[in-house]
Design a protein around this motif. Structure first.
Motif, PDB file in Angstrom:
ATOM      1  N   GLY A 141      -0.935   3.977   8.366  1.00 17.34           N
ATOM      2  CA  GLY A 141      -1.789   3.001   7.701  1.00 17.34           C
ATOM      3  C   GLY A 141      -0.974   1.883   7.092  1.00 17.34           C
ATOM      4  O   GLY A 141       0.043   2.130   6.449  1.00 17.34           O
ATOM      5  N   ASP A 142      -1.391   0.655   7.315  1.00 17.44           N
ATOM      6  CA  ASP A 142      -0.729  -0.515   6.752  1.00 17.44           C
ATOM      7  C   ASP A 142      -1.724  -1.264   5.872  1.00 17.44           C
ATOM      8  O   ASP A 142      -2.827  -1.584   6.310  1.00 17.44           O
ATOM      9  N   VAL A 143      -1.319  -1.540   4.648  1.00 18.94           N
ATOM     10  CA  VAL A 143      -2.155  -2.310   3.725  1.00 18.94           C
ATOM     11  C   VAL A 143      -2.147  -3.768   4.160  1.00 18.94           C
ATOM     12  O   VAL A 143      -1.112  -4.307   4.557  1.00 18.94           O
ATOM     13  N   TYR A 144      -3.315  -4.401   4.079  1.00 21.30           N
ATOM     14  CA  TYR A 144      -3.432  -5.810   4.437  1.00 21.30           C
ATOM     15  C   TYR A 144      -4.014  -6.568   3.249  1.00 21.30           C
ATOM     16  O   TYR A 144      -5.030  -6.156   2.681  1.00 21.30           O
ATOM     17  N   MET A 145      -3.373  -7.696   2.883  1.00 15.38           N
ATOM     18  CA  MET A 145      -3.861  -8.553   1.793  1.00 15.38           C
ATOM     19  C   MET A 145      -3.672 -10.009   2.183  1.00 15.38           C
ATOM     20  O   MET A 145      -2.588 -10.401   2.619  1.00 15.38           O
ATOM     21  N   ASN A 146      -4.749 -10.792   2.050  1.00 13.57           N
ATOM     22  CA  ASN A 146      -4.682 -12.218   2.299  1.00 13.57           C
ATOM     23  C   ASN A 146      -5.453 -12.900   1.170  1.00 13.57           C
ATOM     24  O   ASN A 146      -6.681 -13.015   1.221  1.00 13.57           O
ATOM     25  N   ASP A 147      -4.723 -13.325   0.156  1.00 15.29           N
ATOM     26  CA  ASP A 147      -5.360 -13.956  -1.009  1.00 15.29           C
ATOM     27  C   ASP A 147      -6.022 -15.277  -0.654  1.00 15.29           C
ATOM     28  O   ASP A 147      -7.035 -15.637  -1.256  1.00 15.29           O
ATOM     29  N   LEU A 148      -5.472 -16.009   0.330  1.00 14.58           N
ATOM     30  CA  LEU A 148      -6.038 -17.287   0.722  1.00 14.58           C
ATOM     31  C   LEU A 148      -7.469 -17.122   1.246  1.00 14.58           C
ATOM     32  O   LEU A 148      -8.366 -17.866   0.856  1.00 14.58           O
ATOM     33  N   HIS A 149      -7.697 -16.140   2.114  1.00 11.57           N
ATOM     34  CA  HIS A 149      -9.032 -15.905   2.674  1.00 11.57           C
ATOM     35  C   HIS A 149      -9.825 -14.848   1.906  1.00 11.57           C
ATOM     36  O   HIS A 149     -10.957 -14.530   2.296  1.00 11.57           O
ATOM     37  N   LYS A 150      -9.210 -14.287   0.864  1.00  8.83           N
ATOM     38  CA  LYS A 150      -9.833 -13.216   0.072  1.00  8.83           C
ATOM     39  C   LYS A 150     -10.253 -12.053   0.971  1.00  8.83           C
ATOM     40  O   LYS A 150     -11.391 -11.588   0.925  1.00  8.83           O
ATOM     41  N   THR A 151      -9.299 -11.593   1.792  1.00  7.26           N
ATOM     42  CA  THR A 151      -9.528 -10.417   2.631  1.00  7.26           C
ATOM     43  C   THR A 151      -8.467  -9.371   2.313  1.00  7.26           C
ATOM     44  O   THR A 151      -7.272  -9.680   2.291  1.00  7.26           O
ATOM     45  N   TYR A 152      -8.926  -8.161   2.095  1.00  8.96           N
ATOM     46  CA  TYR A 152      -8.056  -7.048   1.719  1.00  8.96           C
ATOM     47  C   TYR A 152      -8.514  -5.824   2.497  1.00  8.96           C
ATOM     48  O   TYR A 152      -9.715  -5.619   2.683  1.00  8.96           O
ATOM     49  N   GLY A 153      -7.572  -5.028   2.942  1.00  4.88           N
ATOM     50  CA  GLY A 153      -7.978  -3.849   3.691  1.00  4.88           C
ATOM     51  C   GLY A 153      -6.820  -3.034   4.191  1.00  4.88           C
ATOM     52  O   GLY A 153      -5.713  -3.083   3.653  1.00  4.88           O
ATOM     53  N   MET A 154      -7.100  -2.274   5.264  1.00  5.03           N
ATOM     54  CA  MET A 154      -6.117  -1.374   5.868  1.00  5.03           C
ATOM     55  C   MET A 154      -6.260  -1.439   7.389  1.00  5.03           C
ATOM     56  O   MET A 154      -7.360  -1.598   7.901  1.00  5.03           O
ATOM     57  N   LEU A 155      -5.135  -1.257   8.062  1.00  5.87           N
ATOM     58  CA  LEU A 155      -5.101  -1.096   9.511  1.00  5.87           C
ATOM     59  C   LEU A 155      -4.473   0.261   9.780  1.00  5.87           C
ATOM     60  O   LEU A 155      -3.372   0.551   9.314  1.00  5.87           O
ATOM     61  N   TYR A 156      -5.193   1.109  10.508  1.00  5.87           N
ATOM     62  CA  TYR A 156      -4.708   2.433  10.886  1.00  5.87           C
ATOM     63  C   TYR A 156      -4.380   2.415  12.372  1.00  5.87           C
ATOM     64  O   TYR A 156      -5.247   2.123  13.191  1.00  5.87           O
ATOM     65  N   GLU A 157      -3.128   2.729  12.702  1.00  2.15           N
ATOM     66  CA  GLU A 157      -2.716   2.820  14.096  1.00  2.15           C
ATOM     67  C   GLU A 157      -2.570   4.298  14.439  1.00  2.15           C
ATOM     68  O   GLU A 157      -1.878   5.045  13.755  1.00  2.15           O
ATOM     69  N   VAL A 158      -3.243   4.708  15.496  1.00  3.65           N
ATOM     70  CA  VAL A 158      -3.301   6.108  15.893  1.00  3.65           C
ATOM     71  C   VAL A 158      -2.480   6.295  17.167  1.00  3.65           C
ATOM     72  O   VAL A 158      -2.624   5.531  18.118  1.00  3.65           O
ATOM     73  N   GLU A 159      -1.617   7.308  17.173  1.00  2.00           N
ATOM     74  CA  GLU A 159      -0.830   7.644  18.358  1.00  2.00           C
ATOM     75  C   GLU A 159      -1.267   9.006  18.859  1.00  2.00           C
ATOM     76  O   GLU A 159      -1.529   9.905  18.083  1.00  2.00           O
ATOM     77  N   GLY A 160      -1.345   9.144  20.164  1.00  3.47           N
ATOM     78  CA  GLY A 160      -1.735  10.418  20.760  1.00  3.47           C
ATOM     79  C   GLY A 160      -3.046  10.281  21.518  1.00  3.47           C
ATOM     80  O   GLY A 160      -3.572   9.194  21.700  1.00  3.47           O
ATOM     81  N   ASN A 161      -3.586  11.405  21.943  1.00  9.53           N
ATOM     82  CA  ASN A 161      -4.787  11.425  22.774  1.00  9.53           C
ATOM     83  C   ASN A 161      -6.063  11.400  21.949  1.00  9.53           C
ATOM     84  O   ASN A 161      -7.021  12.110  22.249  1.00  9.53           O
ATOM     85  N   ALA A 162      -6.100  10.579  20.923  1.00 13.33           N
ATOM     86  CA  ALA A 162      -7.291  10.438  20.079  1.00 13.33           C
ATOM     87  C   ALA A 162      -8.274   9.478  20.738  1.00 13.33           C
ATOM     88  O   ALA A 162      -7.908   8.661  21.585  1.00 13.33           O
ATOM     89  N   ALA A 163      -9.529   9.574  20.325  1.00 13.43           N
ATOM     90  CA  ALA A 163     -10.571   8.722  20.907  1.00 13.43           C
ATOM     91  C   ALA A 163     -10.348   7.253  20.571  1.00 13.43           C
ATOM     92  O   ALA A 163     -10.630   6.377  21.376  1.00 13.43           O
ATOM     93  N   SER A 164      -9.873   6.948  19.369  1.00 14.16           N
ATOM     94  CA  SER A 164      -9.644   5.571  18.947  1.00 14.16           C
ATOM     95  C   SER A 164      -8.161   5.368  18.670  1.00 14.16           C
ATOM     96  O   SER A 164      -7.540   6.182  17.988  1.00 14.16           O
ATOM     97  N   GLN A 165      -7.610   4.280  19.175  1.00 16.20           N
ATOM     98  CA  GLN A 165      -6.184   4.005  18.988  1.00 16.20           C
ATOM     99  C   GLN A 165      -5.886   3.147  17.766  1.00 16.20           C
ATOM    100  O   GLN A 165      -4.742   3.046  17.354  1.00 16.20           O
TER     101      GLN A 165
END
Length: 186
Positions: free
Chosen positions: A113-137
């Motif tokens: 999981g990587d934290v994401y912050m953009n004060d200019l656009h007022k967007t904050y969140g997370m990006l989860y990258e999945v490795e392996g044979n999971a349904a969602s990457q």
């Protein structure tokens, strides 16, 4: 004695003419995708973002306003986007968005999981990258913490085989990063 050497020589000659069987080396598919170019999408929702020009937007199957699919027909993949307004329910929206990647831990080799912050656009969140044979990457969420909340997930319309979909998954992860960096609230 000469006949014996002649027969032995013929046997060696016939034995040496057979093809040698060698194992093939392990490798990933060499899939090349075009360099991405982007255009801003403003589809009449409370958000807008940059989309890969090779992708196609369609409404989600459940017809909820501002829930869309970003289809990558050449890869047989899709990014599902869902939008919900924040109405005093930010805690439950965050909890649900953070639980979603954990549902893939059974098949995943790793989830980062990587934290994401953009004060200019007022967007904050997370990006989860999945490795392996999971349904969602990859999965992500973005919010402004007061009015807007978006989640997104990458899926391929095939059985998950991580070795085969790595190039396509990496390509879509780049597009997700562009989407996250360019997303603005209307």
């Amino acid at each position: 004695m000469r006949k014996l050497w002649f027969i032995v020589g013929l046997l060696f000659l016939f034995a040496s003419c057979q093809d040698e069987v060698q194992p093939k080396p392990k490798a990933f598919l060499a899939l090349d995708y075009p360099e991405a170019s982007y255009e801003q999408m403003n589809i009449g929702c409370p958000y807008r973002f940059d989309k890969n020009m090779d992708a196609r937007i369609s409404p989600s199957r459940n017809k909820i306003p501002c829930w869309i699919n970003i289809n990558y027909d050449s890869m047989n993949g899709v990014i599902f986007l869902t939008y919900q307004p924040v109405r005093g329910n930010l805690d439950s929206l965050l909890t649900d968005a953070q639980k979603l990647p954990l549902q893939h831990t059974v098949k995943a080799d790793a989830i980062e999981g990587d934290v994401y912050m953009n004060d200019l656009h007022k967007t904050y969140g997370m990006l989860y990258e999945v490795e392996g044979n999971a349904a969602s990457q990859a999965q992500f969420y973005l919010t402004d913490s007061t009015k807007h909340f978006i989640t997104g997930s990458v899926y391929f319309n095939s059985l998950p085989n991580y070795d085969s979909i790595v190039p396509a998954a990496n390509y879509l992860k780049k597009d997700i990063r562009v989407l996250m960096e360019s997303l603005q609230w209307n």
